[in-house]
Scaffold this active site. Sequence first.
Site, PDB file in Angstrom:
ATOM      1  N   GLU A 262       0.831  -1.194   0.000  1.00 38.03           N
ATOM      2  CA  GLU A 262       0.000   0.000   0.000  1.00 38.03           C
ATOM      3  C   GLU A 262       0.870   1.249   0.000  1.00 38.03           C
ATOM      4  O   GLU A 262       2.027   1.212   0.400  1.00 38.03           O
ATOM      5  CB  GLU A 262      -0.923   0.028   1.227  1.00 38.03           C
ATOM      6  CG  GLU A 262      -1.891  -1.136   1.300  1.00 38.03           C
ATOM      7  CD  GLU A 262      -2.868  -1.004   2.471  1.00 38.03           C
ATOM      8  OE1 GLU A 262      -2.652  -0.114   3.337  1.00 38.03           O
ATOM      9  OE2 GLU A 262      -3.854  -1.768   2.509  1.00 38.03           O
ATOM     10  N   HIS A 281      -7.727   1.743   1.139  1.00 36.62           N
ATOM     11  CA  HIS A 281      -7.798   1.560   2.590  1.00 36.62           C
ATOM     12  C   HIS A 281      -8.574   2.706   3.248  1.00 36.62           C
ATOM     13  O   HIS A 281      -8.107   3.346   4.196  1.00 36.62           O
ATOM     14  CB  HIS A 281      -6.382   1.474   3.181  1.00 36.62           C
ATOM     15  CG  HIS A 281      -6.317   0.709   4.470  1.00 36.62           C
ATOM     16  ND1 HIS A 281      -5.221  -0.018   4.854  1.00 36.62           N
ATOM     17  CD2 HIS A 281      -7.216   0.562   5.480  1.00 36.62           C
ATOM     18  CE1 HIS A 281      -5.429  -0.581   6.028  1.00 36.62           C
ATOM     19  NE2 HIS A 281      -6.642  -0.230   6.438  1.00 36.62           N
TER      20      HIS A 281
END
Length: 320
Positions: A262, A281
């Site tokens: 990420e 996210h």
Amino acid sequence: MKVLLASPIDPHAVAVLEQRYDVRHAMKAEPAGLVDAIVDCQSVVLRSGVQLTGDALRAADELRLIVRAGSGLDNIDLAVARDRGIRVVRIPGMSAPPVAEFTFALLLALARKVPLADRLLREGHWPKPELGGTLLHGKTLGIIGTGNIGGLVGQMGAAWGMRVLGSVDAPNGSVTQHLLGRGITLAGNDRVLTESDFVCLHVPLDASTRHLIGRKELARMKPGSMLINMSRGGVVDEAALYEALTTGGNVVGAALDVHEHEGEGTISPFADLDNVVLTPHIGAMAQDSQRLIGDRVVEVLDAFGRGELDAEVRDGERVL
């Protein structure tokens, strides 16, 4: 008291903390930068985008409190924190409603091909025949990790007319009755995988759940099923999921709010697939909930400053 803000939190909470404490900012710092920033702080506040390593904790001789503004703890070296006598408090309760609601946003987006329809329409196409999706009503929703968030997702699924199966880490009679009261039938992971049209993941990431969903599990899933990961990226073996989605496996679609890798500049391996919905996210990022989390961070730090942390911390918040 010196407070390190290692992640963004609600602006109002930041303003309050800056009025009351000596606040240092090191937003999403790399490990080396975090070591420099934390070295003389008594407390640190962080979210999921920061790795609080053992090296950082060992460098912070004065650190006595870690506040996790959310629920997951996989980015904190808890073993070192325990050895050094550092208190760890998380703030999970306010995250359940936004994550559960966002789970349903992804369910609908995936089932009805909303991102694909949006992109094609923006490109000048009107492909109605190609965009037939599936109903949620009457389908089976499977939840692996039916805790605060998963239980709320299951309750929402039941309200939508779905049959809901849910697994938990430690099943017992009282858990069974509690879930039944929310419209959820307790089941093992294998039954959840084999019977569900949609499988949602809501488990923490630890040694027991890393790659919990791999090739064998994906192969056991119901033909035509879809996977939604709202837990942590490492819970799913992404290479195995990509293979399943591109080689005619049982899983025909996926929605991923969390990813094995990420951050800014990272391109998902699923970016070229029309049967995957990707978000960065943001499940817990509803403004209302972030405001409540920020208020709670202030309350916890104030209690710590008064020496009353034990009296202030609620059930489910105390970690160490």
